[in-house]
Design a protein around this motif. Sequence first.
Motif, PDB file in Angstrom:
ATOM      1  N   LEU A 133      41.115  27.611 148.908  1.00 13.92           N
ATOM      2  CA  LEU A 133      41.427  28.963 149.356  1.00 13.92           C
ATOM      3  C   LEU A 133      42.929  29.124 149.561  1.00 13.92           C
ATOM      4  N   LEU A 134      43.583  28.093 150.086  1.00 21.23           N
ATOM      5  CA  LEU A 134      45.013  28.164 150.353  1.00 21.23           C
ATOM      6  C   LEU A 134      45.800  28.432 149.079  1.00 21.23           C
ATOM      7  N   ARG A 135      45.390  27.804 147.969  1.00 20.45           N
ATOM      8  CA  ARG A 135      46.144  27.965 146.720  1.00 20.45           C
ATOM      9  C   ARG A 135      46.169  29.428 146.259  1.00 20.45           C
ATOM     10  N   VAL A 136      45.023  30.082 146.278  1.00 18.68           N
ATOM     11  CA  VAL A 136      44.990  31.469 145.810  1.00 18.68           C
ATOM     12  C   VAL A 136      45.695  32.394 146.805  1.00 18.68           C
ATOM     13  N   LEU A 137      45.685  32.044 148.092  1.00 17.56           N
ATOM     14  CA  LEU A 137      46.423  32.851 149.067  1.00 17.56           C
ATOM     15  C   LEU A 137      47.930  32.722 148.860  1.00 17.56           C
TER      16      LEU A 137
END
Length: 470
Positions: A264-268
């Motif tokens: 999730l962190l990567r796409v955020l």
Amino acid sequence: MDAEGRATFVNPAAERILGWKAEALIGHNIHLAIHHSHTDGSDYCVQDCPIFAAFRDGSVRRVDDEVFWCRDGHPVPVEYTSTPVYDQGKLVGAVVIFRDVSERKSAETRLRSTMEELRQALEQVEHLKHKLELENAYLQQEISEGFNSHHIVGRSPAVQQINYQIQLVAPTVATALITGESGTGKELIARAIHRASERNQRPLIRVNCAAIPPELFESEFFGHVRGAFSGAVSARLGRFEVADGGTLFLDEIGELPLALQGKLLRVLQDGEFERVGESITRKVDVRVIAATNRDLKQRVEQGLFREDLYFRLNVFPIRSAPLRERLEDIPLLVTHFLKATCQRFHKPELKISLAQIQRLQEYHWPGNIRELENRIERQVIVSQGDKLILDDLPSPASHIEHPGQSSAPCLTEQDCRQVQYQATVDALRKTGGKIYGEEGAAQLLGIKPTTLASRLKKWGIGKQVFSAQG
């Protein structure tokens, strides 16, 4: 051409197509002159030449996907037939008949390009259709859940602070983190932010992070292609793609398993992801709002939540206050819920007395606004007549954290009678001695007018005294 591959005759059509004069080709090896290279410019070995093969083995050769080279060095797409020639049973050469198929090849190329564009257009239409179906499903869900009214009810300092924060963050693209106990209206705050933003023409997509199985996380968030895994019988858009250009609301973000937080962190951070089963990187423009009833900072310290994800989410924190900190909003909330519930249940609008409101304000509401709304709904169903009666509301003493250790003294029977007497006097004074009807003392006290009249007679109180004071 003769058996050595030398040209013996060139007609005018061949001269026109190839740009060679007949005398320049006659006597020369035809392969080396016009057939020396493939379309890509690589050498064409003479042993592989179909033209020469015709008079080596006596078989007719038909070719439609090669080029002849013009005098000026550019290739011409041709189809040709090489037919062996015999003289008295002896193979003496071959006749090559060819034609320029440039226009046909160009038409085929254009057709393939058009078909590819059509395929991509149909794929895009299918993509948009699927996206619109999902958006419509989300909007229908909002309507069914009563989210057609997004305003936050209340005038307390806590609500004023929330509204102020909404006004600050809504016009930006900053990530907001809404914290607070369950039932305090965190989703309503998220929807208010979305509604006040420039993205309000696109839907707000809600994801309950606690409800997604770990094995389906990537598919739910990023989508998948057909055949990506067992059961993936068709392509599916993920929540980020559906929310592109709009807002993604990550509810219960504190329940997201640690192993999935990095994805999730990567796409955020980058706004990039790949669907499950494909290697194409896709970009999205999504505004993220997260909510939790957990203490994320504490979970970071416990190693249950990534610190970098916490900082990414906690750009603009908003605290949703519990109902016990905004008891002054209860009259407005009750009025709002009562009207909405009566409309939804197709019942005449009910009234609630001031005494009942006061009882609601004495309760501590562990379930917050959700508990208040549910209790109003239940009482609307069971109430008879035109008044809402809250007979089953727990007493204020029922929420004491340590039973038996209360510091407040118990009320005696005499104390209770005195409280009842004083409440009655206060109600009569406020209404100028009016007992019956709208805004009468009986309505304020939440009792029947006949009950009030009986008490006045018992206590020897005349309503005229209060009428004269009015």
